[in-house]
Motif scaffolding. Structure first.
Motif, mmCIF file in Angstrom:
data_model
loop_
_atom_site.group_PDB
_atom_site.id
_atom_site.type_symbol
_atom_site.label_atom_id
_atom_site.label_comp_id
_atom_site.label_asym_id
_atom_site.label_seq_id
_atom_site.Cartn_x
_atom_site.Cartn_y
_atom_site.Cartn_z
ATOM 1 N N MET A 90 -5.963 -32.002 -1.781
ATOM 2 C CA MET A 90 -4.594 -32.442 -1.540
ATOM 3 C C MET A 90 -4.566 -33.472 -0.415
ATOM 4 N N ILE A 91 -5.303 -33.212 0.647
ATOM 5 C CA ILE A 91 -5.361 -34.146 1.780
ATOM 6 C C ILE A 91 -6.096 -35.422 1.371
ATOM 7 N N ILE A 92 -7.197 -35.274 0.650
ATOM 8 C CA ILE A 92 -7.952 -36.456 0.206
ATOM 9 C C ILE A 92 -7.060 -37.355 -0.658
ATOM 10 N N ALA A 93 -6.350 -36.762 -1.603
ATOM 11 C CA ALA A 93 -5.461 -37.537 -2.477
ATOM 12 C C ALA A 93 -4.390 -38.250 -1.659
ATOM 13 N N ASN A 94 -3.818 -37.561 -0.685
ATOM 14 C CA ASN A 94 -2.798 -38.156 0.170
ATOM 15 C C ASN A 94 -3.369 -39.330 0.956
ATOM 16 N N LEU A 95 -4.569 -39.164 1.518
ATOM 17 C CA LEU A 95 -5.207 -40.243 2.272
ATOM 18 C C LEU A 95 -5.525 -41.452 1.403
ATOM 19 N N LEU A 96 -5.765 -41.207 0.125
ATOM 20 C CA LEU A 96 -6.038 -42.302 -0.812
ATOM 21 C C LEU A 96 -4.756 -42.940 -1.349
ATOM 22 N N GLY A 97 -3.599 -42.437 -0.907
ATOM 23 C CA GLY A 97 -2.323 -43.013 -1.304
ATOM 24 C C GLY A 97 -1.807 -42.536 -2.648
ATOM 25 N N LEU A 98 -2.367 -41.461 -3.165
ATOM 26 C CA LEU A 98 -1.891 -40.919 -4.432
ATOM 27 C C LEU A 98 -0.666 -40.043 -4.181
ATOM 28 N N GLN A 99 0.365 -40.219 -4.987
ATOM 29 C CA GLN A 99 1.580 -39.420 -4.863
ATOM 30 C C GLN A 99 2.106 -39.121 -6.253
ATOM 31 N N PRO A 100 2.647 -37.970 -6.503
ATOM 32 C CA PRO A 100 2.605 -36.770 -5.666
ATOM 33 C C PRO A 100 1.203 -36.165 -5.680
ATOM 34 N N VAL A 101 0.959 -35.243 -4.760
ATOM 35 C CA VAL A 101 -0.387 -34.697 -4.588
ATOM 36 C C VAL A 101 -0.541 -33.269 -5.104
ATOM 37 N N GLY A 102 0.395 -32.800 -5.900
ATOM 38 C CA GLY A 102 0.287 -31.462 -6.486
ATOM 39 C C GLY A 102 -0.898 -31.378 -7.440
ATOM 40 N N LEU A 103 -1.506 -30.225 -7.510
ATOM 41 C CA LEU A 103 -2.697 -30.040 -8.334
ATOM 42 C C LEU A 103 -2.438 -30.362 -9.803
ATOM 43 N N LYS A 104 -1.353 -29.867 -10.349
ATOM 44 C CA LYS A 104 -1.074 -30.073 -11.772
ATOM 45 C C LYS A 104 -0.869 -31.563 -12.078
ATOM 46 N N THR A 105 -0.152 -32.260 -11.201
ATOM 47 C CA THR A 105 0.099 -33.690 -11.379
ATOM 48 C C THR A 105 -1.192 -34.490 -11.293
ATOM 49 N N LEU A 106 -1.994 -34.216 -10.271
ATOM 50 C CA LEU A 106 -3.265 -34.928 -10.110
ATOM 51 C C LEU A 106 -4.216 -34.627 -11.264
ATOM 52 N N SER A 107 -4.228 -33.389 -11.707
ATOM 53 C CA SER A 107 -5.097 -32.992 -12.809
ATOM 54 C C SER A 107 -4.752 -33.773 -14.083
ATOM 55 N N LEU A 108 -3.466 -33.907 -14.358
ATOM 56 C CA LEU A 108 -3.038 -34.650 -15.541
ATOM 57 C C LEU A 108 -3.326 -36.141 -15.374
ATOM 58 N N LYS A 109 -2.990 -36.676 -14.213
ATOM 59 C CA LYS A 109 -3.123 -38.106 -13.955
ATOM 60 C C LYS A 109 -4.582 -38.565 -13.903
ATOM 61 N N LEU A 110 -5.431 -37.815 -13.207
ATOM 62 C CA LEU A 110 -6.809 -38.258 -12.979
ATOM 63 C C LEU A 110 -7.827 -37.665 -13.947
ATOM 64 N N LEU A 111 -7.526 -36.485 -14.467
ATOM 65 C CA LEU A 111 -8.489 -35.811 -15.344
ATOM 66 C C LEU A 111 -8.041 -35.763 -16.797
ATOM 67 N N GLY A 112 -6.758 -36.068 -17.039
ATOM 68 C CA GLY A 112 -6.216 -35.940 -18.388
ATOM 69 C C GLY A 112 -6.102 -34.490 -18.831
ATOM 70 N N ARG A 113 -6.045 -33.570 -17.849
ATOM 71 C CA ARG A 113 -5.965 -32.129 -18.142
ATOM 72 C C ARG A 113 -4.546 -31.645 -17.875
ATOM 73 N N GLU A 114 -3.916 -31.133 -18.901
ATOM 74 C CA GLU A 114 -2.608 -30.514 -18.705
ATOM 75 C C GLU A 114 -2.847 -29.042 -18.411
ATOM 76 N N GLN A 115 -2.426 -28.616 -17.248
ATOM 77 C CA GLN A 115 -2.631 -27.231 -16.828
ATOM 78 C C GLN A 115 -1.357 -26.423 -16.968
ATOM 79 N N GLN A 116 -1.541 -25.129 -17.088
ATOM 80 C CA GLN A 116 -0.414 -24.204 -17.119
ATOM 81 C C GLN A 116 0.258 -24.209 -15.745
ATOM 82 N N HIS A 117 1.562 -24.227 -15.741
ATOM 83 C CA HIS A 117 2.308 -24.155 -14.481
ATOM 84 C C HIS A 117 2.558 -22.688 -14.143
ATOM 85 N N ILE A 118 2.601 -22.391 -12.870
ATOM 86 C CA ILE A 118 2.727 -21.009 -12.421
ATOM 87 C C ILE A 118 3.987 -20.344 -12.970
#
Length: 161
Positions: A90-118
């Motif tokens: 989360m901190i690494i993504a923020n430092l790289l200027g990625l927003q938002p930094v939530g796990l599910k959002t980053l996973s979809l955006k960077l990995l193409g993985r849609e994860q189950q939401h809590i």
């Protein structure tokens, strides 16, 4: 499991609790991921193997998403000291200027993985943070947690390049 984790270069860790509030939650379980395999230990196993888990986290290079939360839970539950080598995606993504930094959002955006939401694990669609509202089985919670650890590990491998 322990042999695999001990041999891994880096391990992802994630906690599941009965509440998202940092002050009052109780640990439900911990997941670890190494390579492409996830493992989940429920509360009873965490208590039984707390010293082994603590030693693993202290001795290995770890990665987490929102380590500030997980650390507080592990400090209270197993007595984890501060001297841990943990990278926070989360901190690494923020430092790289990625927003938002939530796990599910980053996973979809960077990995193409849609994860189950809590929220999908609970009876009420309006998530209050109380795990007593689970509508899914303990196995579903374990799978959810392992998926978070695996995504965290994959994100780290992309973000840390």
């Amino acid at each position: 499991m322990m042999n695999h984790l001990q041999e891994a270069d880096i391990i992802a860790v994630d906690t599941e609790t009965n509440n998202l509030d940092i002050v009052t939650p109780t640990l439900v379980g911990i997941s670890f991921a190494a390579d492409s395999t996830g493992y989940f230990l429920g509360y009873e196993l965490v208590q039984k193997y707390r010293e082994i888990i603590k030693k693993l986290i202290i001795s290995k290079q770890m990665v987490a998403h929102n380590w500030k939360y997980d650390y507080q839970i592990l400090r209270r539950t197993i007595g984890l000291p501060r001297d841990c080598n943990v990278h926070d995606t989360m901190i690494i993504a923020n430092l790289l200027g990625l927003q938002p930094v939530g796990l599910k959002t980053l996973s979809l955006k960077l990995l193409g993985r849609e994860q189950q939401h809590i929220e999908e694990l609970f009876l009420d669609k309006k998530f209050t943070g109380l795990m007593e509202q689970y509508k899914k089985s303990p196995e579903d919670v374990a799978m959810y947690s392992c998926d978070d650890s695996l995504s965290t590990l994959m994100l780290f491998q992309i973000l840390w390049k």
